[in-house]
Design a protein around this motif. Structure first.
Motif, PDB file in Angstrom:
ATOM      1  N   GLN A  68       0.501   3.281   4.190  1.00  0.00           N
ATOM      2  CA  GLN A  68       0.109   3.083   2.801  1.00  0.00           C
ATOM      3  C   GLN A  68       1.284   2.560   1.972  1.00  0.00           C
ATOM      4  N   LYS A  69       2.431   3.190   2.143  1.00  0.00           N
ATOM      5  CA  LYS A  69       3.628   2.814   1.399  1.00  0.00           C
ATOM      6  C   LYS A  69       4.030   1.368   1.713  1.00  0.00           C
ATOM      7  N   ALA A  70       4.044   1.026   2.993  1.00  0.00           N
ATOM      8  CA  ALA A  70       4.444  -0.323   3.408  1.00  0.00           C
ATOM      9  C   ALA A  70       3.452  -1.364   2.892  1.00  0.00           C
ATOM     10  N   SER A  71       2.159  -1.025   2.913  1.00  0.00           N
ATOM     11  CA  SER A  71       1.132  -1.951   2.421  1.00  0.00           C
ATOM     12  C   SER A  71       1.320  -2.196   0.928  1.00  0.00           C
ATOM     13  N   VAL A 116       2.513  -5.791  -1.078  1.00  0.00           N
ATOM     14  CA  VAL A 116       1.723  -6.314  -2.199  1.00  0.00           C
ATOM     15  C   VAL A 116       2.645  -6.521  -3.413  1.00  0.00           C
ATOM     16  N   ALA A 117       3.471  -5.513  -3.707  1.00  0.00           N
ATOM     17  CA  ALA A 117       4.386  -5.595  -4.854  1.00  0.00           C
ATOM     18  C   ALA A 117       5.364  -6.766  -4.677  1.00  0.00           C
ATOM     19  N   TRP A 118       5.928  -6.905  -3.479  1.00  0.00           N
ATOM     20  CA  TRP A 118       6.878  -7.999  -3.232  1.00  0.00           C
ATOM     21  C   TRP A 118       6.229  -9.346  -3.472  1.00  0.00           C
ATOM     22  N   ARG A 119       5.006  -9.495  -2.981  1.00  0.00           N
ATOM     23  CA  ARG A 119       4.343 -10.783  -3.135  1.00  0.00           C
ATOM     24  C   ARG A 119       4.002 -11.057  -4.595  1.00  0.00           C
ATOM     25  N   GLN A 120       3.641  -9.997  -5.325  1.00  0.00           N
ATOM     26  CA  GLN A 120       3.367 -10.168  -6.763  1.00  0.00           C
ATOM     27  C   GLN A 120       4.632 -10.606  -7.503  1.00  0.00           C
ATOM     28  N   VAL A 127       8.110 -12.329   1.516  1.00  0.00           N
ATOM     29  CA  VAL A 127       8.131 -11.469   2.699  1.00  0.00           C
ATOM     30  C   VAL A 127       6.816 -11.675   3.451  1.00  0.00           C
ATOM     31  N   PRO A 128       6.858 -12.384   4.589  1.00  0.00           N
ATOM     32  CA  PRO A 128       5.603 -12.733   5.272  1.00  0.00           C
ATOM     33  C   PRO A 128       4.836 -11.532   5.821  1.00  0.00           C
ATOM     34  N   ARG A 129       5.559 -10.547   6.377  1.00  0.00           N
ATOM     35  CA  ARG A 129       4.807  -9.403   6.898  1.00  0.00           C
ATOM     36  C   ARG A 129       5.713  -8.192   7.046  1.00  0.00           C
ATOM     37  N   ILE A 186      -6.743   1.873   5.016  1.00  0.00           N
ATOM     38  CA  ILE A 186      -5.505   2.112   4.261  1.00  0.00           C
ATOM     39  C   ILE A 186      -4.929   0.795   3.724  1.00  0.00           C
ATOM     40  N   ILE A 187      -4.922  -0.207   4.584  1.00  0.00           N
ATOM     41  CA  ILE A 187      -4.337  -1.495   4.197  1.00  0.00           C
ATOM     42  C   ILE A 187      -5.165  -2.161   3.092  1.00  0.00           C
ATOM     43  N   THR A 188      -6.482  -2.138   3.281  1.00  0.00           N
ATOM     44  CA  THR A 188      -7.364  -2.773   2.309  1.00  0.00           C
ATOM     45  C   THR A 188      -7.301  -2.051   0.965  1.00  0.00           C
ATOM     46  N   ALA A 189      -7.288  -0.707   1.018  1.00  0.00           N
ATOM     47  CA  ALA A 189      -7.218   0.079  -0.223  1.00  0.00           C
ATOM     48  C   ALA A 189      -5.938  -0.234  -1.003  1.00  0.00           C
ATOM     49  N   ALA A 190      -4.870  -0.572  -0.278  1.00  0.00           N
ATOM     50  CA  ALA A 190      -3.606  -0.892  -0.946  1.00  0.00           C
ATOM     51  C   ALA A 190      -3.620  -2.311  -1.526  1.00  0.00           C
ATOM     52  N   GLY A 191      -4.672  -3.057  -1.234  1.00  0.00           N
ATOM     53  CA  GLY A 191      -4.775  -4.418  -1.758  1.00  0.00           C
ATOM     54  C   GLY A 191      -4.015  -5.442  -0.930  1.00  0.00           C
ATOM     55  N   ALA A 192      -3.643  -5.055   0.285  1.00  0.00           N
ATOM     56  CA  ALA A 192      -2.889  -5.979   1.135  1.00  0.00           C
ATOM     57  C   ALA A 192      -3.830  -6.760   2.055  1.00  0.00           C
ATOM     58  N   ASP A 193      -3.379  -7.941   2.452  1.00  0.00           N
ATOM     59  CA  ASP A 193      -4.100  -8.719   3.452  1.00  0.00           C
ATOM     60  C   ASP A 193      -3.732  -8.155   4.827  1.00  0.00           C
ATOM     61  N   LYS A 194      -4.718  -8.049   5.695  1.00  0.00           N
ATOM     62  CA  LYS A 194      -4.428  -7.427   6.995  1.00  0.00           C
ATOM     63  C   LYS A 194      -3.422  -8.232   7.821  1.00  0.00           C
ATOM     64  N   SER A 195      -3.394  -9.541   7.576  1.00  0.00           N
ATOM     65  CA  SER A 195      -2.458 -10.368   8.347  1.00  0.00           C
ATOM     66  C   SER A 195      -1.006 -10.137   7.923  1.00  0.00           C
TER      67      SER A 195
END
Ligand code: C2E
Ligand code: CA
Ligand code: CA
Ligand code: CA
Length: 278
Positions: free
Chosen positions: A95-98, A102-106, A111-113, A135-144
């Motif tokens: 959850q934290k990493a996801s 998201v924050a980094w990309r915003q 950071v690609p992954r 968990i990943i989707t709830a964090a708003g991250a793309d699974k890739s």
């Protein structure tokens, strides 16, 4: 003689007690560490050999203990496994990493992954792939953007289950890396059946490069095997320019190690990326 014997026994007993008490204290502290916000993720970059670009980061857990300072995962992850709380810690890390990526990309940080480690115990949970996806989707991250690292020895403990979960994760668009590759015992047949994204060449094969002819041959063989089977190869524990040159000449795709950066707290990692871009 009898008295001395009794004394020796008493010392031994006290040492045992002290050890047991320390261990109990560590256990009860660890049970509360998550709720007390004492766990952190540090981030270590993975560098593309071809253009020196940032390919991704590995998230590595740390425990900031109020009295004992920063505690290594080598010390507390096995305890968390024994206590049966590793799944909670693992969920938190994912959850934290996801949320972090998201924050980094915003913020426009390229950071690609981000790669997250899975422990053997987590692996036994039912519906693992669904829970991970949630968990990943709830964090708003793309699974890739996420990669899951599973060690070769964990995978080989239950190869059939590993392949099944691997397929489920890949179907959901997640990347999977086989960690510490070369220290477990995968057969060629097993490797062919595994749709891995990444093989992480264990540090023990990197250490003696380029002096050890055997290790040069092993690293070269892993790279050419991966070429056939398609996963990218990340070399772990790259500390010297000589190792970097050797691995690049063998065709290794990505490099990770102290040569580029130690694992850093998020804010320091952000500075590292910005300085590199500047
Ligand atoms: P790992 O997954 O094999 O992680 C690589 C370890 O090598 C990290 O140790 C990293 O700091 C260290 N390392 C990186 N570059 C170099 C280098 O150039 N030279 C040397 N000597 N070491 C290098 P760390 O962070 O202490 O983590 C140790 C192990 O703890 C990890 O090994 C992993 O098995 C486990 N771990 C860490 N975080 C997590 C987590 O969130 N979940 C689980 N289940 N396990 C974790
Ligand atoms: Ca790892
Ligand atoms: Ca590793
Ligand atoms: Ca390792």
């Amino acid at each position: 003689a009898k008295a001395a014997g009794r004394n020796t026994f008493r010392f031994y007993d006290e040492a045992m007690n002290r050890h047991a008490i320390q261990r109990l204290a560590l256990e009860s502290d660890l049970r509360r560490a998550l709720g007390r916000n004492q766990l952190e993720l540090f981030y270590q970059p993975q560098i593309r050999t071809i253009d020196n670009g940032l390919a991704g980061v590995e998230a590595l857990m740390r425990w900031r203990h109020p009295e004992r300072g920063l505690i290594s995962p080598v010390e507390f992850i096995p305890v968390a496994e024994e206590l049966g709380i590793i799944s909670e810690l693992g969920r938190w890390a994912l959850q934290k990493a996801s949320r972090q990526i998201v924050a980094w990309r915003q913020q426009g940080l390229p950071v690609p992954r981000v790669a997250v480690n899975l422990s053997p115990r987590q692996f036994d949970a039912p519906n693992l792939a669904d829970r991970i996806e949630e968990i990943i989707t709830a964090a708003g991250a793309d699974k890739s953007w996420l990669e899951l690292e599973i060690t070769e020895s964990t995978a080989m403990q239950q190869p059939e289950r590993f392949i099944q979960i691997l397929r489920q994760l890949r179907q959901r668009g997640l990347q999977v890396a086989m960690d510490d590759f070369g220290t477990g015992h995968s057969s060629l047949a097993m490797l062919c059946a595994m749709p891995l994204s990444v093989l992480k060449l264990d540090r023990s094969f990197v250490e003696q490069l380029p002096d050890s002819e055997t290790d040069v041959a092993v690293a070269g063989a892993v790279v050419s095997l991966a070429r056939q089977l398609r996963p990218a190869v990340v070399a772990e524990g790259v500390e010297t320019l000589a190792q970097q040159r050797c691995l690049a000449s063998l065709g290794c795709d990505m490099l990770q190690g102290y040569l580029y950066s130690r694992p850093l707290p998020a804010a320091e990692f952000e500075t590292w990326v910005r300085n590199r871009l500047a």
